[in-house]
Design an enzyme around this catalytic site. Sequence first.
Site, PDB file in Angstrom:
ATOM      1  N   HIS A   1     -91.914 107.195   8.732  1.00 28.32           N
ATOM      2  CA  HIS A   1     -92.767 106.004   8.711  1.00 28.32           C
ATOM      3  C   HIS A   1     -94.049 106.227   9.520  1.00 28.32           C
ATOM      4  O   HIS A   1     -95.160 105.942   9.047  1.00 28.32           O
ATOM      5  CB  HIS A   1     -91.980 104.823   9.281  1.00 28.32           C
ATOM      6  CG  HIS A   1     -92.753 103.562   9.417  1.00 28.32           C
ATOM      7  ND1 HIS A   1     -92.781 102.584   8.449  1.00 28.32           N
ATOM      8  CD2 HIS A   1     -93.532 103.100  10.435  1.00 28.32           C
ATOM      9  CE1 HIS A   1     -93.548 101.591   8.851  1.00 28.32           C
ATOM     10  NE2 HIS A   1     -94.005 101.869  10.064  1.00 28.32           N
ATOM     11  N   GLU A   2     -93.923 106.751  10.739  1.00 29.78           N
ATOM     12  CA  GLU A   2     -95.094 106.944  11.597  1.00 29.78           C
ATOM     13  C   GLU A   2     -96.006 108.053  11.054  1.00 29.78           C
ATOM     14  O   GLU A   2     -97.243 107.936  11.112  1.00 29.78           O
ATOM     15  CB  GLU A   2     -94.663 107.260  13.024  1.00 29.78           C
ATOM     16  CG  GLU A   2     -93.885 106.157  13.709  1.00 29.78           C
ATOM     17  CD  GLU A   2     -94.595 104.805  13.713  1.00 29.78           C
ATOM     18  OE1 GLU A   2     -95.852 104.800  13.672  1.00 29.78           O
ATOM     19  OE2 GLU A   2     -93.908 103.771  13.736  1.00 29.78           O
TER      20      GLU A   2
ATOM     21  N   GLU B   1     -97.447  98.250   6.650  1.00 31.12           N
ATOM     22  CA  GLU B   1     -96.114  98.584   7.137  1.00 31.12           C
ATOM     23  C   GLU B   1     -95.172  98.903   5.976  1.00 31.12           C
ATOM     24  O   GLU B   1     -94.418  99.879   6.014  1.00 31.12           O
ATOM     25  CB  GLU B   1     -95.552  97.430   7.972  1.00 31.12           C
ATOM     26  CG  GLU B   1     -96.228  97.246   9.314  1.00 31.12           C
ATOM     27  CD  GLU B   1     -96.015  98.431  10.232  1.00 31.12           C
ATOM     28  OE1 GLU B   1     -94.944  99.053  10.182  1.00 31.12           O
ATOM     29  OE2 GLU B   1     -96.934  98.754  10.999  1.00 31.12           O
TER      30      GLU B   1
ATOM     31  N   HIS C   1     -98.084 106.551   8.387  1.00 32.11           N
ATOM     32  CA  HIS C   1     -99.216 105.786   8.934  1.00 32.11           C
ATOM     33  C   HIS C   1    -100.414 106.703   9.197  1.00 32.11           C
ATOM     34  O   HIS C   1    -101.553 106.384   8.851  1.00 32.11           O
ATOM     35  CB  HIS C   1     -98.814 105.124  10.259  1.00 32.11           C
ATOM     36  CG  HIS C   1     -98.184 103.775  10.113  1.00 32.11           C
ATOM     37  ND1 HIS C   1     -98.681 102.793   9.286  1.00 32.11           N
ATOM     38  CD2 HIS C   1     -97.095 103.238  10.726  1.00 32.11           C
ATOM     39  CE1 HIS C   1     -97.928 101.712   9.384  1.00 32.11           C
ATOM     40  NE2 HIS C   1     -96.956 101.958  10.250  1.00 32.11           N
TER      41      HIS C   1
END
Length: 258
Positions: free
Chosen positions: A125-126, A190, A129
């Site tokens: 996930h990060e 997100e 981003h």
Amino acid sequence: MIARITSILIFAMFVTGCVTTNEVTGRSQFITIPASQDEALGLQALNEVKDSNDHVQTSGAMVEKVRRIGQRIVKVSDNPSLNWEFIVIDEPVLNAWALPGGKVAVYSKMIENLTEAELAAVLGHECAHAILRHGAEQVSRSQVQQLAVVGLGAAAGLATEDEKTASLAVALGSLAAQGFVALPHSRDMELEADHVGTIYMAKAGYDPRNAVALWKKMSGLKEGGGSQPTFLSTHPSDGKRIERLESRMTEYLGYYKP
């Protein structure tokens, strides 16, 4: 009047010129910061974190674990050539974040409470981003909102001599920008990072069903067992994230090679 119209036209041209198409998602993004500056901005911000926080760890067992998992994910990502750096912040916080240019931090409470595959979901996930340039996009939108609010205040000041009226106009403009632009868009980013990050973890050899397990576990780990309503939060509700992930799990499993 002519000067005001000219300023509006210049501002409109500036805004239009900053719209790009993300190569990974195909989504249009408004970004004022050149991609060439991501590394410098991320490094500067990370150095400030290191200088101001005595709990930052750049070595040790937890850091090595995060780096090992992170590098597996980075290797199969859409931008493995970023100057990736993974650190741990030894604080009892359920959090992780990514800076432009591939700088990723995970808090120790996350590492202590998650399995390796669940931690892979966090790191996927990060990393997503950073690769999708969400930080630069959010900062760019914030800059434009601030400029718009300043312009609203100036216009209100010219239209009325009542300071209270002008102040109220600025406040309402700021509230609208925050409630209808910043927060919904942040939730979209997100969910986008959830999607792309789950693909990354699956490609790296981690069962993507652990992304669902992650958010179920996060719900239980949150202090007090509660969470903010989605419409007041910059993050989607855990239930929303789980629903979205489960609806595309067949796609994610297609990338998974144990």
